[in-house]
Design an enzyme around this catalytic site. Structure first.
Site, PDB file in Angstrom:
ATOM      1  N   ASP A  29      47.153  40.761  37.583  1.00 19.03           N
ATOM      2  CA  ASP A  29      47.640  40.166  38.825  1.00 19.03           C
ATOM      3  C   ASP A  29      47.014  38.785  38.991  1.00 19.03           C
ATOM      4  OD1 ASP A  29      45.146  41.629  39.231  1.00 19.03           O
ATOM      5  OD2 ASP A  29      45.306  41.025  41.320  1.00 19.03           O
ATOM      6  N   GLU A  34      43.275  43.130  40.980  1.00 21.33           N
ATOM      7  CA  GLU A  34      41.901  42.621  41.023  1.00 21.33           C
ATOM      8  C   GLU A  34      41.721  41.629  42.155  1.00 21.33           C
ATOM      9  OE1 GLU A  34      38.351  40.203  40.167  1.00 21.33           O
ATOM     10  OE2 GLU A  34      40.393  39.489  40.361  1.00 21.33           O
TER      11      GLU A  34
END
Ligand SMILES: [Zn+2]
Length: 455
Positions: free
Chosen positions: A87, A151
């Site tokens: 991400d 994250e």
């Protein structure tokens, strides 16, 4: 074995894979979240793509319900983990000189969201694992490349993953700095809320993430342009800032700042704080006063009385998000500090006391610090690999402020891929990495894996 040469032979393939990953705008999107794609459609797509690379290369892959995935490489009694993420943080619409969601090679540099944080380094480590796997030697560990999809938004992905999958024996996360990070600051994320009515201020908004210094902020005010124009323009000039004042049913003030990672707020300019510094001259609103009194020109917590400097560095303080509408306040602070500080007594209690004097209620979420003995085998072997490949004898193992995945599993530290003295503009416009350095980081990872896997 010259690992750099091995990486270099695969550089076109690595770049192609990186472009494929970067073209997927894997920003957390709750509106498209559903079963098996908890962080939205794009993050699911990025996960599928990474798993597809693993299958293409003949490895066994694992999809952990869309939260995270992994690729198993080689054989061994125990597992060595590499922990990266797919991400990325959101992008600003303006401010970029390259396509945000691609990996564009211009001169010696790659540009695009994720080239440095963390798609590039994750792929560098994956290619390193493939290279070491092809070498014929008896291996102590099987390599498991694990990739999370959340994250940047709280790491719920790896928390979920390790609830359902075993911990590797040890590992590294290619999501910070070289040479190697032995310590990471503790963090407290604050949520400040309250209700303060105001006759003049209709709203104040700024920021999208707790871990980014907001680069713009906006206020909606009652009145007419003449009420504010002169003083606002003088304020911009005085603070060497840019912004605008317009009329659109209400008076709209906009102030520009400069974004930076929330762990190094001193590198940026906080637009919310700057805007409140102006607003404090026209109102005695307690929210505005709180922000101006405790945050203006201070990201070290001096004014809040929480400043500290220790083994893991100095305390930092970032006001990441403010939403103030119809009197309702929602404000997010990100405070990071060394392991000697007591998170509750020294930080939470102090902030709560100050905030309550301004009618603000405090809620918080604390993450402990990470400390691995710099003399431990893991740190020593990783550092030796870095020195071997780069010939940089100057920089030793270090501590940092960013909270990485390393905190998600035992015996794990952050290792690369930003080189000392470099600024890859992670979380900023025009995020970048020198292509040569990405290849070099893959060589460091390969050398490190070789050092560790060798019996
Ligand atoms: Zn990252």
């Amino acid at each position: 074995m010259n690992f750099y040469n091995e990486v270099y032979k695969r550089k076109d393939e690595l770049l192609e894979d990186l472009r494929t990953l970067c073209q997927i705008p894997s920003v957390f999107d709750p509106s498209t979240a559903k079963d098996n794609q908890p962080f939205g459609e794009a993050n699911r797509k990025a996960l599928d793509q990474m798993l597809a690379f693993g299958k293409r290369d003949g490895f066994i892959t694992d999809d952990c319900d869309g939260y995270a995935g992994s690729i198993d490489i080689g054989e061994g009694e125990e597992v060595f983990g590499i922990l990266g993420h797919l991400d990325v943080v959101p992008v600003n619409e303006t401010g970029w000189h390259y396509p945000q969601f691609d990996a564009t090679l211009d001169g010696d540099r790659l540009y695009g969201r994720g080239v440095a944080d963390d798609k590039g380094p994750l792929l560098a480590a994956y290619y390193a694992a493939k290279i070491v796997n092809e070498m014929d030697f008896e291996k102590k560990y099987k390599i498991r490349v694990i990739f999370g999809c959340d994250e940047e938004n709280g790491s719920s992905c790896v928390k979920y993953y390790f609830k359902h999958r075993p911990y590797p024996a040890m590992g590294f996360t290619p999501d910070a700095d070289f040479p190697v990070v032995f310590g990471e600051k503790a963090m407290v994320g604050f949520n400040l809320t309250g209700k303060i009515d105001d006759e003049k201020i209709i709203s104040i908004n700024g920021g999208t993430r707790s871990n980014i210094v907001p680069n713009n902020a906006c206020a909606c005010l009652e009145g007419s342009l003449e009420d504010y124009e002169e003083s606002f323009n003088a304020f911009l000039k005085e603070n060497n800032a840019t912004g605008s004042i317009t009329m659109n049913n209400h008076v709209v003030l906009k102030v520009d700042g400069r974004s930076a990672h929330g762990s190094v707020p001193e590198r940026g300019t906080n637009a919310i704080v700057l805007l409140c510094h102006y607003l404090h001259t026209i109102t005695d609103n307690k929210l505005v006063a709180f922000i101006d009194d405790y945050f203006y020109e201070d990201t070290a917590g001096k004014k809040l009385g929480i400043a500290h400097s220790g083994a893991l560095g100095a305390l930092t303080n970032n006001l990441g998000i403010l939403n103030y509408e119809d009197g309702h306040i929602n404000m997010v602070l990100d405070v990071r500090f060394s392991n000697e500080v007591d998170p509750i007594k020294d930080v939470v209690d102090a902030v709560t006391k100050k905030a309550s004097a301004y009618d603000l209620a405090v809620d918080y979420n604390a993450t402990p610090s990470l400390y691995v003995d710099p003399e431990s085998e893991l740190i020593q072997k990783l550092h030796a690999a870095y020195v071997d490949v780069t010939n940089d004898h100057e920089h030793g193992p270090q501590a940092m402020g960013g909270g990485t995945y390393a905190k998600a599993m035992p015996n794990c530290v952050a290792f690369g891929a930003e080189f000392p003295g470099r600024d890859n503009k992670m979380h900023e416009d025009d995020e970048t990495i020198v292509f040569e350095e990405l290849l070099q980081s893959a060589a460091v990872y390969a050398q490190a894996l070789y050092n560790i896997l060798k019996k």
